[in-house]
Design an enzyme around this catalytic site. Structure first.
Site, mmCIF file in Angstrom:
data_model
loop_
_atom_site.group_PDB
_atom_site.id
_atom_site.type_symbol
_atom_site.label_atom_id
_atom_site.label_comp_id
_atom_site.label_asym_id
_atom_site.label_seq_id
_atom_site.Cartn_x
_atom_site.Cartn_y
_atom_site.Cartn_z
ATOM 1 N N ASP A 1 45.836 38.742 46.809
ATOM 2 C CA ASP A 1 44.770 39.586 46.237
ATOM 3 C C ASP A 1 43.447 39.324 46.951
ATOM 4 O O ASP A 1 42.723 40.250 47.302
ATOM 5 C CB ASP A 1 44.593 39.315 44.731
ATOM 6 C CG ASP A 1 45.631 40.057 43.895
ATOM 7 O OD1 ASP A 1 46.712 40.340 44.446
ATOM 8 O OD2 ASP A 1 45.365 40.360 42.719
ATOM 9 N N THR B 1 45.186 46.122 39.763
ATOM 10 C CA THR B 1 46.382 46.764 39.207
ATOM 11 C C THR B 1 46.327 46.805 37.682
ATOM 12 O O THR B 1 46.672 47.815 37.070
ATOM 13 C CB THR B 1 47.675 46.048 39.649
ATOM 14 O OG1 THR B 1 47.583 44.677 39.306
ATOM 15 C CG2 THR B 1 47.873 46.153 41.139
ATOM 16 N N THR B 2 45.880 45.688 37.086
ATOM 17 C CA THR B 2 45.841 45.645 35.624
ATOM 18 C C THR B 2 44.858 46.692 35.098
ATOM 19 O O THR B 2 45.177 47.450 34.177
ATOM 20 C CB THR B 2 45.425 44.229 35.153
ATOM 21 O OG1 THR B 2 46.218 43.279 35.854
ATOM 22 C CG2 THR B 2 45.640 44.057 33.675
ATOM 23 N N ASP C 1 49.229 38.554 37.180
ATOM 24 C CA ASP C 1 49.048 39.647 38.119
ATOM 25 C C ASP C 1 49.732 40.912 37.586
ATOM 26 O O ASP C 1 50.933 40.911 37.326
ATOM 27 C CB ASP C 1 49.670 39.238 39.458
ATOM 28 C CG ASP C 1 49.362 40.240 40.540
ATOM 29 O OD1 ASP C 1 48.171 40.396 40.857
ATOM 30 O OD2 ASP C 1 50.296 40.883 41.045
HETATM 31 N N1 LIG Z 1 33.375 35.989 35.401
HETATM 32 C C1 LIG Z 1 33.679 37.219 35.065
HETATM 33 N N2 LIG Z 1 33.079 37.811 34.006
HETATM 34 C C2 LIG Z 1 33.418 39.051 33.639
HETATM 35 N N3 LIG Z 1 34.325 39.806 34.246
HETATM 36 C C3 LIG Z 1 34.939 39.286 35.304
HETATM 37 C C4 LIG Z 1 34.660 37.989 35.776
HETATM 38 N N4 LIG Z 1 35.457 37.745 36.847
HETATM 39 C C5 LIG Z 1 36.191 38.868 37.032
HETATM 40 N N5 LIG Z 1 35.879 39.796 36.115
HETATM 41 C C6 LIG Z 1 36.447 41.136 35.937
HETATM 42 O O1 LIG Z 1 37.818 41.025 35.649
HETATM 43 C C7 LIG Z 1 38.478 42.211 36.073
HETATM 44 C C8 LIG Z 1 39.660 41.865 36.941
HETATM 45 O O2 LIG Z 1 40.620 41.197 36.183
HETATM 46 P P1 LIG Z 1 42.080 40.952 36.739
HETATM 47 O O3 LIG Z 1 41.998 40.392 38.106
HETATM 48 O O4 LIG Z 1 42.812 40.191 35.696
HETATM 49 O O5 LIG Z 1 42.701 42.393 36.771
HETATM 50 P P2 LIG Z 1 42.805 43.435 37.938
HETATM 51 O O6 LIG Z 1 42.000 43.013 39.110
HETATM 52 O O7 LIG Z 1 42.507 44.752 37.336
HETATM 53 O O8 LIG Z 1 44.358 43.425 38.259
HETATM 54 P P3 LIG Z 1 45.217 42.392 39.159
HETATM 55 O O9 LIG Z 1 44.307 41.316 39.651
HETATM 56 O O10 LIG Z 1 46.254 41.906 38.209
HETATM 57 O O11 LIG Z 1 45.755 43.227 40.248
HETATM 58 C C9 LIG Z 1 37.464 43.007 36.873
HETATM 59 O O12 LIG Z 1 36.968 44.050 36.073
HETATM 60 C C10 LIG Z 1 36.378 41.976 37.167
HETATM 61 O O13 LIG Z 1 35.109 42.551 37.329
HETATM 62 MG MG LIG Z 2 42.219 41.123 40.068
#
Ligand SMILES: Nc1ncnc2c1ncn2[C@@H]1O[C@H](COP(=O)(O)OP(=O)(O)OP(=O)(O)O)[C@@H](O)[C@H]1O
Ligand SMILES: [Mg+2]
Length: 561
Positions: free
Chosen positions: A397, A101-102, A68
């Site tokens: 989340d 966030t990431t 996260d």
């Molecule tokens: N199966 C998938 N294929 C491709 N992309 C995906 C898939 N599942 C999720 N994503 C993408 O991954 C990203 C989210 O990744 P992640 O949750 O690690 O980071 P975040 O949401 O930016 O931050 P955080 O969850 O740490 O607050 C989004 O751009 C989402 O569309």
């Molecule tokens: Mg996320």
């Protein structure tokens, strides 16, 4: 470079304390940008479902394992003031949207890194800032345009979005099951509000106890208290519970000051004790008269009161947390009373069952089967403490994502489809722009594509092939073309059921742009003597921090905190 010496009639005037540090112009910019880039780099590898996890060890040796973004940055002991601003980006993103966030931090880092290349080519930061602002506006407009409006009560889309949010976490194996719980919980507590719905994640209590597996995690139609029933003589299970929520102590108040009572005969001792007993009995009778058979008390219940309550068949819990009392009120429909004199039958809450159960090594009390509860509980039962903690963050989340959609029922696909669409629109938009701003808008588009690149890299795929294929597909009007990293295929992400709330994506653009432009505006860093360690930043452009909700602590000189 120390302490601003100025000459006045040959006499040096020290404006600042000797030993203060100052860096200006390119040097200050370079130091700030580099620090922010390092922070962005540190979370990069954890983006997406194929991202890696981080193990963070704090000063006490406590270990957190997470992917996260906000948690990673929170746990890192970051000193550099400009780097801290990126930590704030993660916080703002988390507070406003709860997810993304990431992504926000990665985009902010990219915006800064790419801006530096332009600065090196003698393009002034203000031109870049203007370009970035225009690009952000256009990007937000594009997002609004492509978003699909959904029915906020349609479990289907809510579940897909919650599953996507969970899919990039360590608990992804159970994403369907947990997403389902998050959706049910959030829908239970959502309420109609002029024209739309309101929902608050605080109305979903998340409790955790180590258990056998995450699969044992459950949703309780009421509140689970990490408390046992106070007296062994009380029943452990009460059906049709009528619950008194009391914010007053059920004990004889001790006086604030030392008071002495002189007792001269044994009769007087007896009378004194009798008096105490009468007072306690009086309290218990008031509760009994209200019709309550369960008491949840925010303060203490002394032994004598426990004894009398037990004798009257009333079950009691003491020292409940204030937050739990509030949730109990919302779940059971009861009112918290702060004086026993005021308690009336209409203040009582209702639950079909109040029961103390052994959960793992502990006893917990379940207040469940509430009628139309406006607060519910998710009880996490992962096998280890650490997994429990990460499951809690992931469920948070998912709850936020569902809440976002209930509040603003608009959805976009994930897998970087919207980022690619925005980048395409921005490149066309740039062509119509005059002069150097054009370059800034173009690099904004590149920064958005860094999400695609990072998702692909983290999944061990070739980012170059993927980017070129996606660019050409979007050019042909395939708005939802993205990269599905589990299969490694470029495809229509809406067919892969990867969805995200529009509000999360909008907030990513806002937070990343605001932080990047703020850091770019700084050309003078003045740090007091106390700040030691890495090259100091911050200072100059701090005036522009207003919009950044939560940026307050950015004064940011390490030694001054
Ligand atoms: N199966 C998938 N294929 C491709 N992309 C995906 C898939 N599942 C999720 N994503 C993408 O991954 C990203 C989210 O990744 P992640 O949750 O690690 O980071 P975040 O949401 O930016 O931050 P955080 O969850 O740490 O607050 C989004 O751009 C989402 O569309
Ligand atoms: Mg996320």
């Amino acid at each position: 470079m120390s302490s601003f010496p100025t000459q006045a009639g040959g006499v040096p005037i020290l404006v600042m304390k000797e030993g203060s540090n100052r860096s200006r112009g390119r040097e200050a910019q370079h130091s700030n940008i580099t620090a922010a880039k390092v922070v962005a780099e540190s979370v990069r590898s954890s983006l997406g479902p194929k991202g890696m996890d981080k193990m963070l060890v704090d000063n006490f040796g406590d270990v957190t394992i997470t992917s996260d973004g906000r948690t990673i940055l929170d746990e890192m002991d970051i000193q550099h003031p400009a780097a801290k601003m990126l930590v704030e980006v993660a916080k703002t993103q988390d507070n406003e949207a709860g997810d993304g966030t990431t992504s926000a931090v990665i985009i902010a880092g990219e915006l800064l890194g790419k801006a530096e290349d332009l600065i090196d080519k003698d393009i002034h930061p203000t031109i870049i800032i203007d370009g970035y602002r225009k690009a952000a506006e256009k990007a937000l407009e594009t997002l609004e345009k492509i978003a699909i409006t959904i029915d906020p009560k349609s479990t289907d889309y809510l579940k897909k979005a919650a599953t996507t949010a969970m899919g990039s976490k360590i608990v992804a194996e159970y994403k369907d099951y947990l997403a389902d719980l998050a959706v049910k919980a959030m829908l239970a507590v959502a309420e109609k509000e002029d024209g739309g719905f309101k929902a608050d994640v605080d109305d979903v209590k998340v409790e955790k106890k180590t258990g056998e597996s995450l699969k044992d995690t459950s949703l309780i139609n009421g509140i689970v208290l990490d408390k046992e029933i106070v007296h062994s003589g009380m029943q452990k299970r009460i059906e049709n519970a009528k619950i008194a929520l009391i914010d007053a102590s059920l004990e004889i108040e001790k006086t604030e000051m030392d008071a002495k009572i002189s007792i001269e005969s044994p009769d007087q001792i007896e009378a004194f004790l009798k008096e105490e007993e009468t007072m306690i009995k009086d309290m218990v009778n008031k509760i009994l008269a209200s019709g309550a058979n369960v008491v949840v008390c925010q303060k203490g219940i002394d032994d004598m009161a426990q004894h009398f309550l037990a004798r009257k068949g009333i079950v009691a819990i003491r020292r409940a947390k204030k937050s739990d009392m509030e949730k109990l009120a919302r779940a059971t429909g009861g009112k918290i009373v702060s004086s026993l004199n005021d308690i009336s039958p209409s203040d009582l809450g209702y639950a079909a069952l109040v029961e103390e159960r052994r959960i793992g090594d502990d006893k917990m009390t379940f207040v469940e089967g509430c009628k139309n509860p406006k607060a519910v509980t998710i009880l996490i039962r992962a096998g280890t403490e650490r997994m429990n903690a990460e499951a809690e963050r992931s469920i948070h989340d998912a709850l936020c994502v569902v809440r976002d959609l209930i509040r603003e029922p608009k959805i976009v696909a994930g897998g970087s489809a919207p980022e690619m669409e925005m980048a395409g629109v921005l490149r066309k938009y740039a062509q119509k722009m005059p002069g150097r701003e054009q370059l800034a808008v173009q690099i904004y588009a590149d920064a958005l594509e860094s999400i695609t690149i990072t998702l692909a890299e983290n999944a061990g795929l070739d980012p170059i092939d993927i980017i070129s294929e996606l660019r050409s597909r979007h050019e042909k009007g395939e708005t939802w073309a993205g990269i599905e990293v589990l299969s490694g295929k470029v495809q229509d992400m809406s067919k892969a059921n990867i969805y995200e709330p529009l509000s999360v994506k909008k907030q990513i653009i806002k937070s990343a742009t605001e932080a990047a432009t703020m850091i770019l505006k700084i050309d003078d860093v003045i740090a007091s003597e106390k700040s030691k360690g890495p090259p100091p930043g911050a200072g100059g452009g701090m005036g522009g921090m207003g919009g950044m909700g939560g940026m307050g602590g950015m004064g940011g000189y390490p030694g001054m905190e």
